[in-house]
Design an enzyme around this catalytic site. Structure first.
Site, PDB file in Angstrom:
ATOM      1  N   ASP A   1      -5.039  -8.382  -3.221  1.00 42.51           N
ATOM      2  CA  ASP A   1      -5.340  -8.140  -1.811  1.00 42.51           C
ATOM      3  C   ASP A   1      -6.588  -8.872  -1.341  1.00 42.51           C
ATOM      4  OD1 ASP A   1      -5.462  -7.136   0.753  1.00 42.51           O
ATOM      5  OD2 ASP A   1      -5.219  -5.042   0.193  1.00 42.51           O
TER       6      ASP A   1
ATOM      7  N   HIS B   1       0.830  -1.211   0.000  1.00 42.41           N
ATOM      8  CA  HIS B   1       0.000   0.000   0.000  1.00 42.41           C
ATOM      9  C   HIS B   1       0.864   1.260   0.000  1.00 42.41           C
ATOM     10  CE1 HIS B   1      -3.340  -2.671   0.467  1.00 42.41           C
ATOM     11  NE2 HIS B   1      -3.031  -2.991   1.704  1.00 42.41           N
TER      12      HIS B   1
END
Length: 451
Positions: free
Chosen positions: A318, A267
């Site tokens: 993810d 991220h």
């Protein structure tokens, strides 16, 4: 043997390319070559991307959190719902869900995956007799599907910044440094049953879920294997870490750990310009998950600054709410355009944006997963994807224009074939075990909903 009408090689595009593959690697590349009897014949051959960040079990709850609760929904309210869902899963269900995820990844064009695996224990937190029980379920799913696996067992010790106690929903994750060492030892031993391209690394979950002392210990013990960590995903996380450790998460990590090309920072959404430049200079990979980051309201990555500084990146699915190689690429670029109100943003200089995104993500994903892949070159792993350039979305283009259109106009249905370390895992757009794996997945999800 593979024969392609055209292929993107390390040195550029070439026509009538014939690849010889041996023991999972590319042994020889011939250009302007005729196809021979027995060759797998494809249209356009590309280096495949590695999906560098997956929580496979979350695929089973896709779409189940898209209901607004009273008050303001956020990542943290989503996380509470995820914990409750996860706490009901059996080992058999986790294996079935992971296999379905890996089929979908392969059919989307990903040849490999980094499984950021943090569900280790029984519901309630009691360890299994085999500490790597659930890791071995991931291995079984990888073996069944043929995907290239980099397994990343997660160290998760605390419930929040400042070494808070684990909550009830986090007890299936919890390990201290000693039990984590036992877990990784068992997992590394079991991994030997997979093909030799399988890899193992470590994943300290996040600065909020570990202590600085334990992070230093597990990193020192890791050697040269990959190290993945969630970092700076949410503004609240940044504030909490700064209040506890006296620095923002990315800055603290870069100042206190030997961050280099072994590392993948997942991220890294909320960085200052100085942090962006420093991360790029470290040689680490930024693990970007644009669809999940959009779904969770994380915010956009600092793409222009990072690209301009020469930063390395790859993409991951993810939460697996939507497993799509093409949509991850375009969502990454579109998030930049929406923030900056301009076009063609995620590229360091003049050039084809889709081609840059694709080739950079291929190289970055391979680095993050510790796979000698990411380009088509002799001696590299045969992680390859074939697409049909004669589909309506692609038929008017050539060269890098194909990659531009793949990123911005095509769908994953243009994928015809995928090889993972030479294993022909997708043929004519389909995984050969698709139906049986989906049947097991559907049964597992029906049980979870019913129970």
């Amino acid at each position: 043997m593979i024969h392609a009408k055209q292929a993107l090689l390390a040195e550029g595009w070439a026509d009538n390319v014939r690849l010889t593959i041996d023991a999972g690697t590319i042994l020889r590349i011939e250009t302007d070559a005729a196809a021979r009897t027995g060759d797998a014949r494809v249209d356009t051959l590309l280096p495949s991307l590695g999906n560098l960040h997956s929580h496979a079990f979350q695929r089973a709850m896709a779409g189940m959190t898209e209901f607004r609760q009273a008050g303001r929904d956020s990542f943290w309210t989503w996380r509470d719902l995820m914990y409750r869902f996860m706490d009901r899963m059996t080992p058999e269900q986790i294996e079935a869900i992971a296999a379905q995820v890996y089929v979908e990844m392969l059919e989307a064009g990903f040849a490999s995956v980094g499984e950021f695996h943090y569900v280790h224990h029984q519901p309630g937190g009691r360890p299994y007799d085999n500490p790597a029980e659930l890791s071995e379920r991931i291995f079984a799913a990888a073996a069944q599907t043929g995907i290239g696996l980099t397994h990343l067992p997660v160290l998760y010790t605390y419930g929040g910044a400042g070494q808070a106690d684990l909550t009830a929903g986090q007890r299936r994750f919890g390990n201290d440094a000693d039990s984590f060492a036992r877990l990784t030892e068992h997992a590394a031993s079991a991994l030997r049953d997979l093909p030799p391209d399988a890899r193992i690394g470590i994943a300290p979950h996040s600065l909020r879920a570990i202590s600085p002392e334990d992070l230093a210990r597990v990193v020192a013990a890791q050697g040269q294997g990959p190290i993945h960590i969630h970092i700076a995903e949410q503004p609240q996380e940044v504030r909490d870490i700064e209040a506890w450790l006296g620095a923002r998460p990315v800055a603290w990590l870069l100042d206190n750990q030997p961050v280099d090309d072994r590392w993948c920072l997942i991220h890294a959404t909320h960085m200052t310009d100085a942090e962006t430049d420093a991360l790029a200079a470290s040689g680490a990979v930024a693990g970007l998950c644009p669809i999940t980051e959009a779904n969770l309201g994380d915010g956009p990555f600092n793409g222009p600054g990072y690209a301009a500084a020469g930063g390395r990146f790859g993409i991951g699915s993810d939460s697996n709410i939507n497993i799509s190689l093409t949509e991850e690429l375009r969502t990454l670029e579109y998030s930049q355009r929406l923030r900056d109100t301009r076009r063609n943003v995620m590229i360091p200089a003049q050039g084809a944006v889709g081609a840059f995104l694709y080739t950079a993500a291929a190289r970055g994903g391979a680095q993050a997963l510790n796979r000698d892949a990411g380009v088509i070159e002799t001696g590299r792993l045969a992680d390859l994807v074939a697409i049909d350039s004669q589909t309506p979305a692609l038929c008017a283009l050539s060269g890098d224009g194909i990659l531009d259109c793949l990123a911005f106009a095509a769908k994953d249905g243009v994928v015809t074939d995928v090889w993972a370390a030479g294993r022909h895992a997708v043929l004519n757009g389909r995984h050969p075990k698709r139906e049986e794996i989906f049947a097991a997945y559907r049964k597992a999800v029906a049980q979870l909903i019913r129970d």
